[in-house]
Structure formats: C-alpha cells, structure tokens
Motif scaffolding. Structure first.
Motif, short mmCIF file in Angstrom:
data_model
loop_
_atom_site.label_atom_id
_atom_site.label_comp_id
_atom_site.label_asym_id
_atom_site.label_seq_id
_atom_site.Cartn_x
_atom_site.Cartn_y
_atom_site.Cartn_z
N THR A 1 46.94 45.60 28.65
CA THR A 1 46.88 46.51 29.78
C THR A 1 46.61 47.91 29.26
N PRO A 2 45.87 48.75 29.95
CA PRO A 2 45.47 48.64 31.36
C PRO A 2 44.22 47.78 31.57
N VAL A 3 44.17 47.13 32.72
CA VAL A 3 42.98 46.45 33.21
C VAL A 3 42.65 47.03 34.56
N ILE A 4 41.37 47.32 34.77
CA ILE A 4 40.91 47.92 36.02
C ILE A 4 39.80 47.07 36.61
N HIS A 5 39.89 46.82 37.90
CA HIS A 5 38.82 46.18 38.67
C HIS A 5 38.28 47.24 39.63
N ILE A 6 36.98 47.36 39.69
CA ILE A 6 36.35 48.32 40.59
C ILE A 6 35.52 47.56 41.61
N SER A 7 35.65 47.94 42.87
CA SER A 7 34.85 47.34 43.94
C SER A 7 34.56 48.40 44.98
N GLY A 8 33.53 48.15 45.77
CA GLY A 8 33.19 49.10 46.83
C GLY A 8 31.77 48.90 47.29
N ALA A 9 31.42 49.64 48.34
CA ALA A 9 30.09 49.50 48.94
C ALA A 9 28.99 49.93 47.99
N ASP A 10 29.28 50.89 47.10
CA ASP A 10 28.24 51.47 46.26
C ASP A 10 28.23 50.94 44.84
N VAL A 11 29.11 49.99 44.52
CA VAL A 11 29.18 49.48 43.15
C VAL A 11 29.29 47.96 43.17
N GLU A 12 28.71 47.34 42.15
CA GLU A 12 28.92 45.91 41.96
C GLU A 12 30.35 45.71 41.42
N PRO A 13 31.06 44.69 41.87
CA PRO A 13 32.41 44.47 41.37
C PRO A 13 32.41 44.28 39.85
N ILE A 14 33.29 45.02 39.16
CA ILE A 14 33.40 44.91 37.72
C ILE A 14 34.87 44.94 37.33
N ALA A 15 35.18 44.35 36.19
CA ALA A 15 36.55 44.34 35.68
C ALA A 15 36.49 44.55 34.18
N PHE A 16 37.45 45.31 33.63
CA PHE A 16 37.44 45.62 32.21
C PHE A 16 38.83 46.04 31.75
N PHE A 17 39.03 45.93 30.45
CA PHE A 17 40.23 46.46 29.80
C PHE A 17 39.98 47.91 29.42
N GLY A 18 41.03 48.76 29.60
CA GLY A 18 40.93 50.15 29.20
C GLY A 18 40.71 51.06 30.40
N PRO A 19 40.38 52.32 30.14
CA PRO A 19 40.24 52.93 28.82
C PRO A 19 41.60 53.28 28.20
N VAL A 20 41.61 53.33 26.87
CA VAL A 20 42.79 53.73 26.12
C VAL A 20 42.56 55.15 25.62
N MET A 21 43.46 56.05 25.96
CA MET A 21 43.26 57.47 25.65
C MET A 21 44.60 58.14 25.41
N SER A 22 44.57 59.30 24.79
CA SER A 22 45.79 60.08 24.55
C SER A 22 45.38 61.52 24.21
#
Length: 214
Positions: A155-176
C-alpha cells in the motif's frame, strides 16, 4: 468530499486502498487530499490489510508482531464503514493516521478508542478489533483493491476512474514528504499520465529518506 471551489466538480475518482499502520500510505493519502483541493477529483478511502497481504509469507521476525497487531485497526475500520458509511471511514482513517504516525500512539486499544472519539464514532466499534466477524468483508475490500495490481506490491494502491480517463490501477506513489498545493497537482498529473500509458509498469529508485509526515 469533493473539491470545494465554485464551478468545479469531481471529473474523476481516486479510490485509495490503505492500511492505517503504513507510513507510506499515510503520506500518500495526505498528498491525495492536497490534490483534491487543486484538481477536480474525489478521493475515497478503502481498507487493505498488510496482515492479509503477508499471510503465509516468510517475513522477517521484526514484522511478525506487527502482522498480529495490525489486525485490530483494519477490523475497526471495516466495522465503521459497514455501520456508518464511507465518510465515517474517511474520518476514522484520518484520526488513526494522526495518532499512529504523528503521535506515536501505537496500534492498541488506547489508540483505537482515541481515534473513534476523534472521528465522532461510537466507542463500541473498538470491540471489532478482537473478533473475526468483519474478516470476510475485510478480505473482500483488500482483494478489490489489490487484485488488479498484483500480489507483489503493498500500500498505497490507487484506482482512478471517471468520464475523462480510462480506468487504471497502480501501486504508489511512494514519497517523503507529501507535496502541497499546486506541486501536489503537478505530481497527480504526472502519475495519471504514466499510469495510464499502455504497457507502462514500473518507475523506481532507492528510498533515501525515512517517512516525513510534515
């Protein structure tokens, strides 16, 4: 919660799967909440479990106790979501993360009760920490987030969806630490661009900082 600026609406949804005890997920969640203020997205939190993820794996001894301790927080989060809805989970995750990562409150009953109080939720939800009653729902939530990105990430895992984007899923981002304001928005734009590129799998370098919570 959607963006609070007049004339804007959520054009896409960022569904984020988190375990409250993961510092990298906590930092990424602070970043997404910044993005929510500068881009037309809606952030929704969901629960995965590092304890579920590492079941049956040969993990170092120092992680084994954390695997046992980690069940309580995610069980309480699932109970809160089931009984009081996704907004309750959002508030509870924010409260837990603040206590765990900023106040070093640990994962025990004291933290759970304090987080429930901070999130204005019933103290009785803490009882879920010591029962398997919510484990089926916990595992379902975990797999809904993790299965689309594979078994070799956390984790983190993020899924993005919406009218203007193709559904995508990925691990991250890892930042500090997490970027703020428009810098957070620019990182979002870049993450969406690379994660949404067909055939793109990995971009990585060694971590040279400990978590900075800011």
């Amino acid at each position: 919660m959607t963006i609070d600026q007049p004339g804007h609406r959520a054009a896409s949804t960022a569904d984020m799967w988190v375990d409250p005890r993961c510092p990298w997920a906590w930092i990424a969640s602070r970043w997404l909440l910044e993005v929510e203020q500068v881009r037309p997205i809606e952030v929704r939190f969901h629960i995965m479990s590092l304890s579920v993820l590492n079941e049956g794996r040969d993990v170092p001894e120092k992680y084994r106790s954390a695997m046992v301790e980690g069940w309580g927080a995610v069980r309480v989060c699932i109970a809160a979501e089931q009984q009081h809805g996704p907004e309750a989970l959002r508030h509870l995750f924010n409260a837990m993360g603040t206590l765990i990562h900023h106040e070093q409150a640990g994962l025990g009953s004291g933290m759970l009760l304090a987080a429930l109080t901070d999130a204005d939720l019933p103290a009785e939800l803490a009882e879920a920490a010591d029962t398997t009653d919510y484990d089926k729902a916990l595992r379902a939530s975990h797999h809904a987030g993790m299965d689309p990105v594979g078994a070799e990430v956390g984790t983190p895992v993020i899924h993005i969806s919406g009218a203007d984007v193709e559904p995508i899923a990925f691990f991250g981002p890892v930042m500090s630490p997490a970027p703020r304001g428009e810098a957070a928005g620019r990182l979002w734009d870049g993450v969406v661009a690379v994660a949404g590129t067909d055939g793109f799998f990995e971009l990585k370098r060694n971590r040279t900082r400990d978590p900075i919570f800011g």
